[in-house]
Motif scaffolding. Structure first.
Motif, PDB file in Angstrom:
ATOM      1  N   ILE A 249       0.864  -1.180   0.000  1.00 46.62           N
ATOM      2  CA  ILE A 249       0.000   0.000   0.000  1.00 46.62           C
ATOM      3  C   ILE A 249       0.894   1.221   0.000  1.00 46.62           C
ATOM      4  O   ILE A 249       1.898   1.269   0.730  1.00 46.62           O
ATOM      5  CB  ILE A 249      -0.928   0.003   1.226  1.00 46.62           C
ATOM      6  N   SER A 250       0.562   2.218  -0.811  1.00 44.05           N
ATOM      7  CA  SER A 250       1.402   3.409  -0.892  1.00 44.05           C
ATOM      8  C   SER A 250       0.577   4.669  -1.045  1.00 44.05           C
ATOM      9  O   SER A 250      -0.525   4.660  -1.602  1.00 44.05           O
ATOM     10  CB  SER A 250       2.395   3.291  -2.059  1.00 44.05           C
ATOM     11  N   SER A 251       1.129   5.760  -0.543  1.00 41.07           N
ATOM     12  CA  SER A 251       0.483   7.070  -0.621  1.00 41.07           C
ATOM     13  C   SER A 251       0.527   7.610  -2.046  1.00 41.07           C
ATOM     14  O   SER A 251       1.389   7.218  -2.841  1.00 41.07           O
ATOM     15  CB  SER A 251       1.199   8.051   0.306  1.00 41.07           C
ATOM     16  N   PRO A 252      -0.372   8.548  -2.377  1.00 41.50           N
ATOM     17  CA  PRO A 252      -0.328   9.182  -3.699  1.00 41.50           C
ATOM     18  C   PRO A 252       1.015   9.884  -3.922  1.00 41.50           C
ATOM     19  O   PRO A 252       1.524  10.560  -3.035  1.00 41.50           O
ATOM     20  CB  PRO A 252      -1.474  10.201  -3.642  1.00 41.50           C
ATOM     21  N   GLY A 253       1.588   9.700  -5.102  1.00 42.86           N
ATOM     22  CA  GLY A 253       2.824  10.373  -5.460  1.00 42.86           C
ATOM     23  C   GLY A 253       4.081   9.684  -4.989  1.00 42.86           C
ATOM     24  O   GLY A 253       5.188  10.107  -5.334  1.00 42.86           O
ATOM     25  N   LEU A 254       3.946   8.613  -4.212  1.00 43.25           N
ATOM     26  CA  LEU A 254       5.125   7.942  -3.672  1.00 43.25           C
ATOM     27  C   LEU A 254       5.934   7.274  -4.776  1.00 43.25           C
ATOM     28  O   LEU A 254       5.388   6.606  -5.641  1.00 43.25           O
ATOM     29  CB  LEU A 254       4.711   6.888  -2.655  1.00 43.25           C
ATOM     30  N   GLN A 255       7.250   7.474  -4.729  1.00 41.24           N
ATOM     31  CA  GLN A 255       8.151   6.798  -5.658  1.00 41.24           C
ATOM     32  C   GLN A 255       9.140   5.965  -4.856  1.00 41.24           C
ATOM     33  O   GLN A 255       9.863   6.481  -4.008  1.00 41.24           O
ATOM     34  CB  GLN A 255       8.922   7.790  -6.533  1.00 41.24           C
ATOM     35  N   LEU A 256       9.146   4.652  -5.131  1.00 43.16           N
ATOM     36  CA  LEU A 256      10.087   3.771  -4.445  1.00 43.16           C
ATOM     37  C   LEU A 256      11.458   3.898  -5.070  1.00 43.16           C
ATOM     38  O   LEU A 256      11.606   4.280  -6.225  1.00 43.16           O
ATOM     39  CB  LEU A 256       9.610   2.324  -4.520  1.00 43.16           C
ATOM     40  N   TRP A 257      12.466   3.545  -4.265  1.00 45.27           N
ATOM     41  CA  TRP A 257      13.858   3.681  -4.690  1.00 45.27           C
ATOM     42  C   TRP A 257      14.085   3.017  -6.044  1.00 45.27           C
ATOM     43  O   TRP A 257      13.629   1.925  -6.340  1.00 45.27           O
ATOM     44  CB  TRP A 257      14.790   3.063  -3.650  1.00 45.27           C
ATOM     45  N   THR A 258      14.852   3.716  -6.870  1.00 43.59           N
ATOM     46  CA  THR A 258      15.181   3.211  -8.194  1.00 43.59           C
ATOM     47  C   THR A 258      16.179   2.078  -8.085  1.00 43.59           C
ATOM     48  O   THR A 258      17.089   2.123  -7.282  1.00 43.59           O
ATOM     49  CB  THR A 258      15.788   4.339  -9.051  1.00 43.59           C
ATOM     50  N   HIS A 259      16.006   1.087  -8.937  1.00 39.32           N
ATOM     51  CA  HIS A 259      16.974   0.005  -9.008  1.00 39.32           C
ATOM     52  C   HIS A 259      17.907   0.306 -10.184  1.00 39.32           C
ATOM     53  O   HIS A 259      18.504   1.369 -10.215  1.00 39.32           O
ATOM     54  CB  HIS A 259      16.257  -1.334  -9.147  1.00 39.32           C
ATOM     55  N   TYR A 260      18.043  -0.563 -11.141  1.00 41.34           N
ATOM     56  CA  TYR A 260      18.955  -0.340 -12.251  1.00 41.34           C
ATOM     57  C   TYR A 260      18.174  -0.021 -13.514  1.00 41.34           C
ATOM     58  O   TYR A 260      17.206  -0.690 -13.838  1.00 41.34           O
ATOM     59  CB  TYR A 260      19.817  -1.588 -12.488  1.00 41.34           C
ATOM     60  N   ASP A 261      18.666   0.990 -14.276  1.00 43.44           N
ATOM     61  CA  ASP A 261      18.091   1.330 -15.577  1.00 43.44           C
ATOM     62  C   ASP A 261      19.292   1.587 -16.536  1.00 43.44           C
ATOM     63  O   ASP A 261      19.874   2.670 -16.466  1.00 43.44           O
ATOM     64  CB  ASP A 261      17.205   2.582 -15.458  1.00 43.44           C
ATOM     65  N   ALA A 262      19.428   0.746 -17.337  1.00 41.69           N
ATOM     66  CA  ALA A 262      20.261   1.023 -18.529  1.00 41.69           C
ATOM     67  C   ALA A 262      19.332   1.498 -19.610  1.00 41.69           C
ATOM     68  O   ALA A 262      19.270   2.646 -19.992  1.00 41.69           O
ATOM     69  CB  ALA A 262      20.975  -0.220 -18.969  1.00 41.69           C
ATOM     70  N   ARG A 263      18.515   0.538 -20.270  1.00 46.27           N
ATOM     71  CA  ARG A 263      17.374   0.855 -21.136  1.00 46.27           C
ATOM     72  C   ARG A 263      16.131   0.750 -20.295  1.00 46.27           C
ATOM     73  O   ARG A 263      15.971  -0.195 -19.541  1.00 46.27           O
ATOM     74  CB  ARG A 263      17.296  -0.176 -22.274  1.00 46.27           C
ATOM     75  N   ARG A 264      15.171   1.709 -20.393  1.00 46.37           N
ATOM     76  CA  ARG A 264      14.020   1.743 -19.495  1.00 46.37           C
ATOM     77  C   ARG A 264      12.734   1.386 -20.221  1.00 46.37           C
ATOM     78  O   ARG A 264      12.406   1.968 -21.247  1.00 46.37           O
ATOM     79  CB  ARG A 264      13.895   3.135 -18.870  1.00 46.37           C
ATOM     80  N   TYR A 265      11.995   0.432 -19.676  1.00 50.70           N
ATOM     81  CA  TYR A 265      10.658   0.097 -20.150  1.00 50.70           C
ATOM     82  C   TYR A 265       9.649   0.758 -19.222  1.00 50.70           C
ATOM     83  O   TYR A 265       9.836   0.780 -18.012  1.00 50.70           O
ATOM     84  CB  TYR A 265      10.439  -1.414 -20.133  1.00 50.70           C
ATOM     85  N   GLU A 266       8.580   1.299 -19.789  1.00 54.41           N
ATOM     86  CA  GLU A 266       7.584   2.007 -18.996  1.00 54.41           C
ATOM     87  C   GLU A 266       6.177   1.494 -19.290  1.00 54.41           C
ATOM     88  O   GLU A 266       5.875   1.093 -20.410  1.00 54.41           O
ATOM     89  CB  GLU A 266       7.626   3.512 -19.290  1.00 54.41           C
ATOM     90  N   CYS A 267       5.324   1.542 -18.256  1.00 54.42           N
ATOM     91  CA  CYS A 267       3.909   1.235 -18.455  1.00 54.42           C
ATOM     92  C   CYS A 267       3.114   1.851 -17.319  1.00 54.42           C
ATOM     93  O   CYS A 267       3.658   2.163 -16.253  1.00 54.42           O
ATOM     94  CB  CYS A 267       3.674  -0.276 -18.504  1.00 54.42           C
ATOM     95  N   SER A 268       1.822   2.050 -17.549  1.00 54.63           N
ATOM     96  CA  SER A 268       0.891   2.481 -16.515  1.00 54.63           C
ATOM     97  C   SER A 268      -0.067   1.332 -16.249  1.00 54.63           C
ATOM     98  O   SER A 268      -0.557   0.693 -17.183  1.00 54.63           O
ATOM     99  CB  SER A 268       0.108   3.719 -16.965  1.00 54.63           C
ATOM    100  N   LEU A 269      -0.313   1.093 -14.968  1.00 52.77           N
ATOM    101  CA  LEU A 269      -1.178  -0.024 -14.588  1.00 52.77           C
ATOM    102  C   LEU A 269      -2.514   0.487 -14.080  1.00 52.77           C
ATOM    103  O   LEU A 269      -2.566   1.396 -13.263  1.00 52.77           O
ATOM    104  CB  LEU A 269      -0.501  -0.876 -13.509  1.00 52.77           C
ATOM    105  N   GLU A 270      -3.592  -0.123 -14.577  1.00 51.36           N
ATOM    106  CA  GLU A 270      -4.933   0.158 -14.105  1.00 51.36           C
ATOM    107  C   GLU A 270      -5.387  -0.998 -13.215  1.00 51.36           C
ATOM    108  O   GLU A 270      -4.741  -2.052 -13.160  1.00 51.36           O
ATOM    109  CB  GLU A 270      -5.892   0.322 -15.285  1.00 51.36           C
ATOM    110  N   ALA A 271      -6.501  -0.812 -12.517  1.00 50.93           N
ATOM    111  CA  ALA A 271      -7.025  -1.871 -11.662  1.00 50.93           C
ATOM    112  C   ALA A 271      -7.229  -3.149 -12.466  1.00 50.93           C
ATOM    113  O   ALA A 271      -7.859  -3.127 -13.532  1.00 50.93           O
ATOM    114  CB  ALA A 271      -8.342  -1.431 -11.024  1.00 50.93           C
ATOM    115  N   GLY A 272      -6.674  -4.251 -11.982  1.00 51.66           N
ATOM    116  CA  GLY A 272      -6.824  -5.537 -12.655  1.00 51.66           C
ATOM    117  C   GLY A 272      -5.702  -5.887 -13.603  1.00 51.66           C
ATOM    118  O   GLY A 272      -5.619  -7.027 -14.066  1.00 51.66           O
ATOM    119  N   ASP A 273      -4.818  -4.942 -13.920  1.00 52.32           N
ATOM    120  CA  ASP A 273      -3.672  -5.247 -14.779  1.00 52.32           C
ATOM    121  C   ASP A 273      -2.643  -6.063 -14.008  1.00 52.32           C
ATOM    122  O   ASP A 273      -2.449  -5.871 -12.809  1.00 52.32           O
ATOM    123  CB  ASP A 273      -3.007  -3.962 -15.278  1.00 52.32           C
TER     124      ASP A 273
END
Length: 264
Positions: free
Chosen positions: A150-174
């Motif tokens: 569970i997380s608050s609005p706007g919370l960003q967890l610590w970054t791990h490793y990114d060389a090339r970055r893949y992105e997506c947005s998740l909706e309920a049920g994804d």
């Protein structure tokens, strides 16, 4: 973060056979839509979780800023009853707080004894057990843990490793499938509730049996790292010029013997 941004492919109605035979072997991230996860995708509102989730004490991360940093440890650990955590995590401003009135909260559920027990939402939150179904892509013996987050609005967890970055947005049920050895970063654009289910990619004997969080290296990799540390300490006995020469030769030897020819 600089670098190339690539979209994570989205697929709908994937069967277990399709996943195991064609998608899983590619070892690439995927967003899977239309998976039957049970009524949790519609029932798990703030009010419902507050009323049904119970008053069990949970250990949480609390930060004065939205970007939690595991390196600098810019957060503190605190304890709240689960129902209070849900209510506070859904707020932008707090009447009651630990650090500041706009502090952020993050729950990563733990086993009853974190030193011995893995997290499993079905055991730690039995009143919510009937609301969720796990994707049946893997064998039961491959299951490792199910972590309630569970997380608050706007919370960003610590970054791990990114060389090339893949992105997506998740909706309920994804469902976001992340293969082993892929690192990730999460931003909760609004009050976020999720469950991470971890499965074992390798045979059970490859893992450290004392690893309740599922974040230790396989035992063979840990042994190799220890051997490398001993080798580097031995090299330190040489003058700098010699140490540099033989260290570079070791790197080339590792590259020749261990690097995959198929890595991108």
């Amino acid at each position: 973060m600089a670098g190339q941004h690539l979209p994570v492919p989205r697929l709908e109605g994937v069967s277990r056979e399709q996943f195991m035979q064609h998608l899983y072997p590619q070892r690439k991230p995927l967003v899977l839509e239309g998976i039957d996860l049970g009524p949790c995708t519609s029932k798990w509102t703030v009010d419902y979780l507050s009323q049904v989730g119970g008053k069990k004490e949970v250990k949480i991360h609390v930060a004065a800023v939205a970007q939690m940093d595991f390196i600098s440890k810019n957060f503190v650990y605190r304890t709240l009853p689960f129902d209070q955590l849900v209510q506070r995590a859904a707020e932008e401003k707090h009447k009651e707080f630990f650090v500041s009135e706009d502090e952020k909260y993050y729950l990563r559920s733990l086993g009853e004894d974190p030193r011995k027990d893995v997290a499993d939402i079905r055991k730690q939150f039995p009143l919510l057990k009937g609301d969720i179904k796990f994707p049946e892509f893997f064998k039961e013996e491959q299951f490792f843990s199910s972590v309630f987050r569970i997380s608050s609005p706007g919370l960003q967890l610590w970054t791990h490793y990114d060389a090339r970055r893949y992105e997506c947005s998740l909706e309920a049920g994804d469902v976001l499938f992340i293969p082993a050895l892929w690192f990730h970063n999460v931003i909760s654009e609004e009050f976020g509730v999720g469950v991470n289910i971890f499965w074992k990619h390798l045979p059970s004997e490859c893992y450290d049996k004392t690893d309740t969080y599922g974040n230790k290296d396989p035992t063979a990799a840990s042994r190799a790292a220890q051997i490398l540390d001993r080798a580097l300490k031995t090299l330190a006995e040489l003058p700098e010029e010699y140490r540099d020469f033989y260290a570079r030769r070791m790197v080339l030897h590792i590259q020749d013997k261990a690097y995959s020819k198929n890595s991108e």
